[in-house]
Every structure is written in C-alpha cells, then in structure tokens.
Scaffold this motif. Structure first.
Motif, PDB file in Angstrom:
ATOM      1  N   THR A 151       0.651  -1.201  -0.016  1.00 22.40           N
ATOM      2  CA  THR A 151       0.033   0.026  -0.065  1.00 22.40           C
ATOM      3  C   THR A 151       0.890   1.081  -0.074  1.00 22.40           C
ATOM      4  O   THR A 151       0.399   2.431   0.302  1.00 22.40           O
ATOM      5  CB  THR A 151      -0.815   0.144   1.309  1.00 22.40           C
ATOM      6  N   PHE A 152       2.242   1.112  -0.334  1.00 19.02           N
ATOM      7  CA  PHE A 152       2.990   2.254  -0.131  1.00 19.02           C
ATOM      8  C   PHE A 152       2.478   3.414  -1.080  1.00 19.02           C
ATOM      9  O   PHE A 152       2.164   3.081  -2.226  1.00 19.02           O
ATOM     10  CB  PHE A 152       4.552   1.940  -0.610  1.00 19.02           C
ATOM     11  N   ARG A 153       2.662   4.479  -0.911  1.00 17.02           N
ATOM     12  CA  ARG A 153       2.721   5.737  -1.772  1.00 17.02           C
ATOM     13  C   ARG A 153       3.413   6.969  -1.335  1.00 17.02           C
ATOM     14  O   ARG A 153       3.602   6.980  -0.265  1.00 17.02           O
ATOM     15  CB  ARG A 153       1.223   6.235  -1.974  1.00 17.02           C
ATOM     16  N   TRP A 154       3.952   7.867  -2.303  1.00 18.48           N
ATOM     17  CA  TRP A 154       4.584   9.062  -1.692  1.00 18.48           C
ATOM     18  C   TRP A 154       3.607   9.929  -1.088  1.00 18.48           C
ATOM     19  O   TRP A 154       2.483   9.904  -1.306  1.00 18.48           O
ATOM     20  CB  TRP A 154       5.014   9.780  -3.204  1.00 18.48           C
ATOM     21  N   ARG A 155       4.376  10.568  -0.277  1.00 16.73           N
ATOM     22  CA  ARG A 155       3.420  11.621   0.339  1.00 16.73           C
ATOM     23  C   ARG A 155       2.874  12.669  -0.456  1.00 16.73           C
ATOM     24  O   ARG A 155       3.422  13.214  -1.496  1.00 16.73           O
ATOM     25  CB  ARG A 155       4.454  12.487   1.585  1.00 16.73           C
ATOM     26  N   ALA A 156       1.749  12.844  -0.224  1.00 15.34           N
ATOM     27  CA  ALA A 156       0.760  13.978  -0.863  1.00 15.34           C
ATOM     28  C   ALA A 156       1.437  15.223  -1.179  1.00 15.34           C
ATOM     29  O   ALA A 156       1.371  15.830  -2.217  1.00 15.34           O
ATOM     30  CB  ALA A 156      -0.615  14.150  -0.395  1.00 15.34           C
TER      31      ALA A 156
END
Length: 280
Positions: free
Chosen positions: A178-183
């Motif tokens: 579920t990793f994602r870059w910080r918004a």
C-alpha cells in the motif's frame, strides 16, 4: 538426548522447530493473528505463482474444496505449510521472514528519506525501478548505469531503509504493497514541477490509454466512497504489476496511472468568482 515433542497435533517437528527458532512467540498469545498472517502470505505467494486452489490441491492430493476450506478457516498445521512451501518452491524460513516483516513494512517514507531520493535524479530512477521490483539485469539493460553506479545507488537505498540489499545485487523491498509517496512530500513536488506538464501533454489515444475529466457536486460522504474506490483501483494496479512480473518483456508495456480527487475550481474560472473565498 531426544527432544521432547512440541505440543500440538502431530505436526512435523523439523518444520515446527525451524519456525519456533525464527519467531519464538508463534505459540504464544499471538497464535491466532500470526496464523492469519501466514495464510495471507501464502495466498499472496500462490497469486504471484499463478497457482489456483485446484492446482495446489492436485499437488497436495486434496480436493479443491478442501484447499478452499483450509485457507478460509486458517486450519493449517505446520506440516501442511511445509508441503505448500514445497509446491511453491520456497523455503520455510523465507515464509517465516515474510510473516515477521509484515509489521515492519512502511506505507510511506519520511520527509528526509524522500528528500534524499529526489536530491539525485539517478538515485530517483533506481528507487522507482526498485519499487517496481525490477531485477538488477533489467535495470542495467534499460538505464545507462555502470555496475559501480548501480551498486552505489542500491547501497544508498539500503541505507535509507527502502530496500534490503542482498548478495549478487538482489534486493528485497521494505515498503508495503500500500506504499505511496507523501501527498505534499518532496517526490510529489518533484513530479508537479517536472512531470505534470509532460504527462498531460500526451494525446491519451494510444492502445489502452484514456483520460477523463469529470466535474460534479456530490455529498462529502459519497466523496469519501469515491476516494476509497480510487485507492482500491491504485492497489489493484500495483497488484497486477506484481502478478505480471513473470511475463516476458515483449508481453508488457509501461503504464502510469494518475488517480486524484480534490475539491477544486480551474484557475481561470476561479478568477471570475464573485467571492473568491466561496467556490462552487
């Protein structure tokens, strides 16, 4: 001296000892949650191997319904786990490590980690390749790195805690699915500064391409529902990428999906508002 058998229902002692040595609390109060984690890891491994319950049942000498029931109930002694590992051609200790690492995987990096990644464009390329789980040979075949540069960048990613570098330039991701870059982090800002115009300058009329701009007024609860749907689509996209890793390069093509939802009025329209503080 003979070892006293572990309590249980006749499970294989060798398998049990290997697991208990690796994770001593496996027979403690966390047994139930750990069993669920084991089953979830095995499900993921079966999916990556493109192995159905029916095919696994034939290998184990079980009916498909029995396999489904076994996974649904989590009723799986260590002997059976050993047998499934044999079918998957994976080591029992490797499975135990994946279970242990579930609680250690991170959904996002720290601000400092993201800053370090975008500070060097070549390190950013290596990070994106690693997050896509490209093998070292594929990275070297696609990008103009020397061996020394590639190893240096992989070592840097290891120090940042993004990967665990292994012998022969193999690596293991230390981020969750579920990793994602910080918004509002450094990487997304880098994309806004250098990628947005280039991305949306495309015609989006190629095979399997599309772009859609939809505007509407909906309730906040429904906006939350659509946000969750978009997150699931992003996760499905990431899962499919992992599932297709085994396909030959000729049968794959790189796609980039951008999914977003925000309360927003286009700049030129905002300038015409009677009260700029109240947007439609």
């Amino acid at each position: 001296m003979r070892r006293r058998p572990l309590p249980g229902n006749g499970i294989a002692t060798s398998a049990a000892l290997r697991f208990v040595r690796y994770r001593p609390w496996i027979l403690s109060g966390r047994l139930m949650s750990t069993t669920i984690e084991i089953v979830n890891v095995l499900k993921s491994e079966l999916k990556l191997a493109r192995l159905t319950y029916a095919e696994l049942g034939r290998e184990l000498g079980l009916a498909e319904s029995s396999v489904k029931r076994m996974f649904a109930k989590g009723d799986m002694p260590l002997k059976r786990i050993d047998e499934i590992c044999r079918v998957l051609r994976c080591d029992f200790s490797e499975l135990a490590r994946k279970v242990a690492d579930l609680e250690l995987l991170r959904d996002e990096l720290t601000i400092e980690q993201e800053r370090a990644v975008v500070a060097d464009k070549r390190l950013l390329v290596m990070a994106l390749c690693a997050l896509s789980q490209w093998p070292y040979e594929q990275i070297m075949g696609m990008y103009a790195f020397t061996d020394a540069e590639a190893v240096m960048h992989l070592t840097h990613l290891d120090r940042l805690g993004i990967i665990e570098l292994k012998p022969l330039n193999r690596y293991r991701l230390k981020v969750a699915k579920t990793f994602r870059w910080r918004a509002n982090g450094p990487v997304m800002q880098f994309f806004r500064d250098h990628g947005v115009v280039d991305y949306f300058s495309g015609r989006f009329d190629g095979e399997s391409e599309m772009v859609s701009l939809v505007h509407g007024h909906i309730s906040l609860p429904m906006a939350k529902v659509f946000q969750e749907r978009l997150q699931r689509v992003a996760q499905d996209f990431a899962q499919q990428h992992l599932a297709d890793q085994r396909l030959a390069p000729a049968h794959k093509r790189g796609f980039t999906a951008v999914m977003a939802l925000r309360s927003w009025t286009f700049g030129p329209l905002r300038e015409l508002l009677r009260d700029p503080n109240i947007e439609p």
